[in-house]
Design a protein around this motif. Structure first.
Motif, PDB file in Angstrom:
ATOM      1  N   GLN A 165       0.820  -1.205   0.000  1.00 53.92           N
ATOM      2  CA  GLN A 165       0.000   0.000   0.000  1.00 53.92           C
ATOM      3  C   GLN A 165       0.857   1.259   0.000  1.00 53.92           C
ATOM      4  N   PHE A 166       2.049   1.186   0.612  1.00 59.76           N
ATOM      5  CA  PHE A 166       2.968   2.327   0.583  1.00 59.76           C
ATOM      6  C   PHE A 166       3.440   2.601  -0.846  1.00 59.76           C
ATOM      7  N   GLU A 167       3.841   1.563  -1.576  1.00 52.41           N
ATOM      8  CA  GLU A 167       4.295   1.733  -2.951  1.00 52.41           C
ATOM      9  C   GLU A 167       3.162   2.238  -3.838  1.00 52.41           C
ATOM     10  N   SER A 168       1.931   1.797  -3.556  1.00 53.55           N
ATOM     11  CA  SER A 168       0.785   2.277  -4.324  1.00 53.55           C
ATOM     12  C   SER A 168       0.518   3.750  -4.051  1.00 53.55           C
ATOM     13  N   ALA A 169       0.670   4.175  -2.787  1.00 54.55           N
ATOM     14  CA  ALA A 169       0.446   5.577  -2.436  1.00 54.55           C
ATOM     15  C   ALA A 169       1.522   6.479  -3.036  1.00 54.55           C
ATOM     16  N   ARG A 170       2.766   6.003  -3.097  1.00 52.07           N
ATOM     17  CA  ARG A 170       3.852   6.795  -3.670  1.00 52.07           C
ATOM     18  C   ARG A 170       3.685   6.971  -5.177  1.00 52.07           C
ATOM     19  N   GLY A 171       3.149   5.994  -5.857  1.00 49.37           N
ATOM     20  CA  GLY A 171       2.940   6.110  -7.296  1.00 49.37           C
ATOM     21  C   GLY A 171       4.185   5.750  -8.095  1.00 49.37           C
ATOM     22  N   PRO A 172       4.056   5.753  -9.411  1.00 50.52           N
ATOM     23  CA  PRO A 172       5.184   5.350 -10.268  1.00 50.52           C
ATOM     24  C   PRO A 172       6.367   6.299 -10.223  1.00 50.52           C
ATOM     25  N   ILE A 173       6.126   7.592  -9.903  1.00 48.32           N
ATOM     26  CA  ILE A 173       7.237   8.556  -9.873  1.00 48.32           C
ATOM     27  C   ILE A 173       7.622   8.906  -8.436  1.00 48.32           C
ATOM     28  N   PHE A 174       7.073   8.169  -7.467  1.00 49.43           N
ATOM     29  CA  PHE A 174       7.435   8.308  -6.053  1.00 49.43           C
ATOM     30  C   PHE A 174       7.211   9.737  -5.540  1.00 49.43           C
ATOM     31  N   GLN A 175       6.099  10.351  -5.909  1.00 49.46           N
ATOM     32  CA  GLN A 175       5.792  11.704  -5.481  1.00 49.46           C
ATOM     33  C   GLN A 175       4.487  11.787  -4.690  1.00 49.46           C
ATOM     34  N   GLY A 176       3.731  10.710  -4.620  1.00 51.31           N
ATOM     35  CA  GLY A 176       2.431  10.756  -3.957  1.00 51.31           C
ATOM     36  C   GLY A 176       2.511  10.416  -2.481  1.00 51.31           C
ATOM     37  N   GLY A 177       1.406  10.627  -1.783  1.00 54.14           N
ATOM     38  CA  GLY A 177       1.313  10.283  -0.374  1.00 54.14           C
ATOM     39  C   GLY A 177       2.030  11.257   0.525  1.00 54.14           C
ATOM     40  N   PRO A 178       1.937  11.048   1.856  1.00 58.35           N
ATOM     41  CA  PRO A 178       2.609  11.922   2.814  1.00 58.35           C
ATOM     42  C   PRO A 178       4.125  11.860   2.647  1.00 58.35           C
ATOM     43  N   SER A 179       4.796  12.965   2.973  1.00 53.26           N
ATOM     44  CA  SER A 179       6.248  12.993   2.843  1.00 53.26           C
ATOM     45  C   SER A 179       6.913  12.038   3.828  1.00 53.26           C
ATOM     46  N   MET A 180       6.362  11.912   5.033  1.00 55.15           N
ATOM     47  CA  MET A 180       6.855  10.953   6.020  1.00 55.15           C
ATOM     48  C   MET A 180       5.771   9.903   6.251  1.00 55.15           C
TER      49      MET A 180
ATOM     50  N   LYS B 174      -2.984   3.495   6.824  1.00 54.86           N
ATOM     51  CA  LYS B 174      -2.724   4.906   6.508  1.00 54.86           C
ATOM     52  C   LYS B 174      -2.061   5.584   7.703  1.00 54.86           C
ATOM     53  N   PRO B 175      -1.051   6.446   7.451  1.00 60.77           N
ATOM     54  CA  PRO B 175      -0.410   7.164   8.561  1.00 60.77           C
ATOM     55  C   PRO B 175      -1.403   8.082   9.265  1.00 60.77           C
ATOM     56  N   THR B 176      -1.338   8.117  10.591  1.00 64.45           N
ATOM     57  CA  THR B 176      -2.222   8.968  11.377  1.00 64.45           C
ATOM     58  C   THR B 176      -1.558  10.294  11.729  1.00 64.45           C
ATOM     59  N   PHE B 177      -0.333  10.240  12.219  1.00 67.78           N
ATOM     60  CA  PHE B 177       0.343  11.438  12.725  1.00 67.78           C
ATOM     61  C   PHE B 177       1.096  12.193  11.635  1.00 67.78           C
ATOM     62  N   THR B 178       1.350  11.571  10.497  1.00 63.38           N
ATOM     63  CA  THR B 178       2.151  12.222   9.451  1.00 63.38           C
ATOM     64  C   THR B 178       1.371  12.371   8.149  1.00 63.38           C
ATOM     65  N   THR B 179       0.047  12.445   8.244  1.00 62.78           N
ATOM     66  CA  THR B 179      -0.751  12.587   7.028  1.00 62.78           C
ATOM     67  C   THR B 179      -0.509  13.938   6.359  1.00 62.78           C
ATOM     68  N   ILE B 180      -0.416  15.000   7.139  1.00 64.47           N
ATOM     69  CA  ILE B 180      -0.215  16.358   6.611  1.00 64.47           C
ATOM     70  C   ILE B 180       1.170  16.887   6.955  1.00 64.47           C
ATOM     71  N   GLN B 181       1.579  16.718   8.202  1.00 64.28           N
ATOM     72  CA  GLN B 181       2.879  17.202   8.678  1.00 64.28           C
ATOM     73  C   GLN B 181       3.821  16.021   8.900  1.00 64.28           C
ATOM     74  N   PRO B 182       5.125  16.216   8.703  1.00 60.93           N
ATOM     75  CA  PRO B 182       5.766  17.431   8.203  1.00 60.93           C
ATOM     76  C   PRO B 182       5.678  17.537   6.681  1.00 60.93           C
ATOM     77  N   GLU B 183       5.753  18.757   6.193  1.00 64.79           N
ATOM     78  CA  GLU B 183       5.759  18.953   4.755  1.00 64.79           C
ATOM     79  C   GLU B 183       7.076  18.462   4.169  1.00 64.79           C
ATOM     80  N   LYS B 184       7.049  18.228   2.866  1.00 61.79           N
ATOM     81  CA  LYS B 184       8.226  17.666   2.210  1.00 61.79           C
ATOM     82  C   LYS B 184       9.437  18.579   2.352  1.00 61.79           C
ATOM     83  N   VAL B 185       9.242  19.890   2.185  1.00 64.19           N
ATOM     84  CA  VAL B 185      10.366  20.819   2.270  1.00 64.19           C
ATOM     85  C   VAL B 185      10.952  20.827   3.682  1.00 64.19           C
ATOM     86  N   ILE B 186      10.099  20.680   4.699  1.00 67.79           N
ATOM     87  CA  ILE B 186      10.577  20.644   6.079  1.00 67.79           C
ATOM     88  C   ILE B 186      11.346  19.355   6.339  1.00 67.79           C
ATOM     89  N   LEU B 187      10.815  18.241   5.853  1.00 61.90           N
ATOM     90  CA  LEU B 187      11.472  16.958   6.059  1.00 61.90           C
ATOM     91  C   LEU B 187      12.846  16.923   5.399  1.00 61.90           C
TER      92      LEU B 187
END
Length: 287
Positions: free
Chosen positions: A19-34, A62-75
């Motif tokens: 499910q993690f690989e599916s959320a990331r997508g083929p270009i590894f840009q989808g889903g929460p950053s963490m 599905k991640p509970t605590f990292t769904t929105i935070q931290p943002e990708k730029v912060i991570l």
């Protein structure tokens, strides 16, 4: 996957990876950053009619605590700073004692220097009267050990213990000199609990301007609120009456159907209004 007690089976672990690989997508840009998963992050499917057990194939992780935070730029920034701090500490460990002025001290890895502040777009100087614990700051702090006045106790006070003392006493403006009138009904002054005006104004700024800028603040640099404009917010784009707030016409370098850009001066003017009781100075680092 955070599972210290082994509640997640091998089959469920394989399902999480899928499910993690599916959320990331083929270009590894989808889903929460963490993407942090614990046993409590499982949304179990509907139990079978002929059995009380739930079909594991219907589980959704599905991640509970990292769904929105931290943002990708912060991570990415945290990872880069962690790597540089590790290399810095390892280098100074190899050199041995580096506390002298001739070498770069290991303490620098835990400090917010004036050089690092130059990378931000705007700096907000917090009113010193609102800083409860100045000893938690990473810069300008006396870290010397001071013996207690009472010699019999044979105790030594450090920056850490002085920090705890200040946090225990609380905000200077909220300290009560006399306690006999606290229960007086005629008294118009009440006692405020968990009052943190800096955190309150940060919450307001992030709620109102979070889509335009990133706000940095922590207790280790309590005198500064740093701001970085989001790259997309500075780009020119087509004009729309519906989304014309904080916009200005592009003066030069026009592009097809890109006639508007963000007006940072308007944003800073409104931002200054919201922080007028908290901030004593606003410094624009980059035009």
């Amino acid at each position: 996957i955070v599972d210290p007690h082994g509640h997640i089976s091998d089959e469920e672990r394989s399902q999480i990876y899928s499910q993690f690989e599916s959320a990331r997508g083929p270009i590894f840009q989808g889903g929460p950053s963490m993407y942090l998963i614990s046993p409590n992050d499982c949304d179990k499917g509907i139990p079978d009619e002929n059995s009380d057990e739930t079909n594991i194939d219907n589980n959704v992780w599905k991640p509970t605590f990292t769904t929105i935070q931290p943002e990708k730029v912060i991570l990415l920034r945290v990872c880069a700073l962690a790597r540089r701090s590790y290399d810095h500490l390892l280098h100074n460990t190899v050199l041995g004692d580096c506390s002298t002025s001739e070498n770069i001290s290991w303490v620098a890895a835990f400090q917010e220097s004036s050089t690092s502040l130059k990378s931000y777009d705007v700096l907000l100087r917090v009113d010193p009267g609102l800083i409860v614990d100045k000893y938690s700051s990473s810069t300008g702090v006396d870290r010397s050990l001071v013996a207690s006045i009472d010699v019999d106790t044979n105790t030594v006070h450090s920056a850490y213990t002085r920090s705890l003392d200040l946090q225990t006493v609380g905000h200077k403006k909220l300290r009560k000199k006399m306690y006999k009138n606290l229960n007086n009904g005629s008294s118009s002054e009440g006692i405020l609990h968990s009052w943190n005006p800096v955190e309150c104004v940060l919450k307001k700024l992030r709620s109102k301007f979070g889509h335009l800028a990133v706000f940095f603040y922590n207790e280790y640099a309590p005198d500064i609120i740093a701001i970085l404009w989001r790259p997309k917010s500075l780009q020119s784009h087509p004009f729309s009456v519906l989304h014309s707030e904080y916009k200005r016409p592009v003066e030069d370098n026009w592009k097809d159907d890109s006639l508007a850009s963000m007006n940072t001066e308007d944003i800073l003017r409104e931002l200054h209004f919201h922080v007028r009781d908290i901030v004593i100075d606003v410094k624009v680092m980059k035009k």
